[in-house]
Write an enzyme that holds these catalytic residues in place. Structure first.
Site, PDB file in Angstrom:
ATOM      1  N   HIS A   1     -14.028  -1.923   6.316  1.00 50.54           N
ATOM      2  CA  HIS A   1     -12.845  -2.648   6.800  1.00 50.54           C
ATOM      3  C   HIS A   1     -13.060  -3.306   8.177  1.00 50.54           C
ATOM      4  CE1 HIS A   1      -8.574  -2.940   8.228  1.00 50.54           C
ATOM      5  NE2 HIS A   1      -8.436  -3.372   6.992  1.00 50.54           N
TER       6      HIS A   1
ATOM      7  N   ASP B   1     -13.468   6.770   6.230  1.00 48.97           N
ATOM      8  CA  ASP B   1     -12.144   6.173   6.366  1.00 48.97           C
ATOM      9  C   ASP B   1     -11.381   6.453   5.073  1.00 48.97           C
ATOM     10  OD1 ASP B   1      -9.933   4.543   6.491  1.00 48.97           O
ATOM     11  OD2 ASP B   1     -11.009   2.783   7.223  1.00 48.97           O
TER      12      ASP B   1
ATOM     13  N   HIS C   1      -7.330   4.635   1.935  1.00 48.37           N
ATOM     14  CA  HIS C   1      -6.790   4.453   0.584  1.00 48.37           C
ATOM     15  C   HIS C   1      -6.982   5.698  -0.294  1.00 48.37           C
ATOM     16  CE1 HIS C   1      -6.000   0.277   1.528  1.00 48.37           C
ATOM     17  NE2 HIS C   1      -7.135   0.333   2.210  1.00 48.37           N
TER      18      HIS C   1
ATOM     19  N   ASN D   1       0.827  -1.208   0.000  1.00 51.41           N
ATOM     20  CA  ASN D   1       0.000   0.000   0.000  1.00 51.41           C
ATOM     21  C   ASN D   1       0.863   1.260   0.000  1.00 51.41           C
ATOM     22  OD1 ASN D   1      -2.404  -1.488   0.166  1.00 51.41           O
ATOM     23  ND2 ASN D   1      -2.107  -1.742   2.369  1.00 51.41           N
TER      24      ASN D   1
ATOM     25  N   GLU E   1     -15.861   3.988   3.558  1.00 57.20           N
ATOM     26  CA  GLU E   1     -14.480   4.260   3.151  1.00 57.20           C
ATOM     27  C   GLU E   1     -14.540   5.177   1.942  1.00 57.20           C
ATOM     28  OE1 GLU E   1     -12.253   0.553   2.567  1.00 57.20           O
ATOM     29  OE2 GLU E   1     -13.195  -0.205   4.382  1.00 57.20           O
TER      30      GLU E   1
ATOM     31  N   LYS F   1      -0.025   3.748   4.610  1.00 56.49           N
ATOM     32  CA  LYS F   1      -0.253   3.418   3.195  1.00 56.49           C
ATOM     33  C   LYS F   1       0.449   4.489   2.351  1.00 56.49           C
ATOM     34  CE  LYS F   1      -4.359   1.098   4.846  1.00 56.49           C
ATOM     35  NZ  LYS F   1      -3.755  -0.192   5.154  1.00 56.49           N
TER      36      LYS F   1
ATOM     37  N   SER G   1     -10.950  -0.745   0.036  1.00 55.15           N
ATOM     38  CA  SER G   1      -9.621  -1.350   0.051  1.00 55.15           C
ATOM     39  C   SER G   1      -9.469  -2.544  -0.880  1.00 55.15           C
ATOM     40  CB  SER G   1      -9.263  -1.772   1.469  1.00 55.15           C
ATOM     41  OG  SER G   1     -10.212  -2.684   1.973  1.00 55.15           O
TER      42      SER G   1
END
Ligand SMILES: Cc1ncc(COP(=O)(O)O)c(C=O)c1O
Length: 375
Positions: A119, A193, A196, A32, A164, A229, A168
């Site tokens: 997640h 979140d 990413h 990541n 998110e 990440k 992910s």
């Protein structure tokens, strides 16, 4: 007991679900480290300088005792300016931060509405929360609205929406504008979140939520920026209103009863955010976008840096991953329970340091393997 474990482990092996660790080997198509900062010379130099200047290795205690250092305070202040947040709080890991968030903030009469693909760290917090929870279909705005409507009709507690920004395992982006509009309409709090999305999307890599936050602030938004990440270090930063952060400082068990993250770690996150906001950060983002578009042409997906190559069965995913590993690519099979049953896949994870020709070669090597299997 050992017999029982042996039986369970054998079952996992029989189902191709046994997990074990292997050292990195081959071209990185898995990590990541999206911007290629984890080994960046500037961060190495910053680490050496920090220690040479007398920076401590360990924090020596929890943040509320003697573990709070200049490095932590400096990062949180810097992050508040960077993410334009009233206040921020730094945790040792994104997992700890996410879990603490949902465990601490919603109370008994509240409800958490969460995306089915959220997640494990958020799920852990949700499971440990006293609030009720409702799972909704992935990224389906109408399902969120149905859930909000029914909760609001039945109860008076607060409602939390957990999503998110970039998912992910699928790499697709949440419809944040629509979800924010729903949060406003139904007086809910949107928890995003950005694990990413941080470093990659939004102005200077502030995340997918940057535009919404610029327009509306943090009154009904909380963001989580994991730092292991794209940021290339470790930890998790929560950005929110002063009241939310103070509630976490006073109630989050994973914060209160845990030794503070290494001061060096906090210092390096700050240095990495400076790098991400610089011209070099912008160039790295642009390179990543070019690679992402190219990967989308080969494999479909949403055009982000996370490209799922769906294979279906666990066995198929493990076989293809192993054939690619033999060809020199570090790519791993992702199986349930990390993804839903029947959707085992390769998760192609792009990084700004990847050479375009290598991506072409990877596509050329993978395509016949997929065709062979399909035939
Ligand atoms: C969406 C999401 N949230 C949170 C986390 C946890 O972050 P960390 O690796 O910093 O513990 C991850 C990491 O895998 C993630 O993918």
């Amino acid at each position: 007991m050992m017999k029982n474990f042996q039986k369970k482990l054998k079952q996992l092996k029989d189902k191709n679900r046994f997990r074990s660790m292997s050292l990195p080997a081959g071209v990185d198509l898995t990590s990541n480290d999206y911007l290629g900062l984890a080994g960046h010379p500037q961060l190495r130099e910053a680490a050496i300088a920090f220690l040479q200047d007398g920076g401590a290795i360990g924090a020596g205690g929890s943040r509320l005792l003697r573990g709070h250092t200049d490095a932590h305070a400096s990062l949180e202040e810097f992050a508040a300016t960077y993410f334009v947040a009233p206040k921020t709080l730094y945790f040792s890991s994104g997992f700890q931060a996410n879990s603490a968030l949902f465990q601490t903030l919603p109370s008994r009469h509240d409800t958490i509405i969460f995306d089915e693909y959220i997640h494990a760290s958020a799920r852990e917090g949700i499971q440990n929360s006293y609030a009720q929870h409702i799972r909704v279909s992935h990224n389906k705005v109408s399902a969120y609205e149905d859930a909000l409507r029914s909760v609001k009709a039945q109860q008076k507690g607060a409602v939390w929406i957990a999503v998110e920004s970039v998912y992910s395992m699928d790499g697709d982006v949440a419809p944040l504008n629509e979800l924010y509009a729903l949060a406003k309409k139904y007086d809910a709090i949107l928890v995003i979140d950005e694990a990413h999305g941080t470093g990659i999307f939004g102005l200077n890599g502030k995340g997918v939520s940057e535009k919404i936050i610029t327009a509306h602030g943090y009154e009904r938004i909380i963001t989580l920026h994991t730092c292991g990440k794209a940021i290339g270090v470790a930890g998790g930063l929560v950005c929110a209103s002063e009241e939310v952060i103070d509630m976490m400082v006073n109630g989050a068990r994973g914060f209160i009863y845990s030794t503070a993250p290494l001061p060096l770690q906090a210092h390096l996150v700050q240095k990495s955010l400076e790098l991400i906001a610089s011209q070099e950060g912008q160039e790295r983002r642009e390179k990543l976008f070019t690679l992402s578009k190219k990967a989308q042409q080969f494999f479909g997906g949403s055009g982000t840096h996370i490209v799922p190559i769906l294979l279906g069965s666990d066995e198929h995913a493990v076989d293809i991953a192993s054939m690619l590993q033999q060809k020199g690519y570090d790519i791993r099979a992702i199986r349930p329970p990390s993804v839903p049953e029947g959707t085992a896949r390769l998760r192609l994870s792009l990084g700004a340091d990847l050479d375009e020709n290598t991506l072409d070669q990877f596509a050329a090597d993978l395509t016949p393997l997929l065709d062979e299997r399909a035939a």
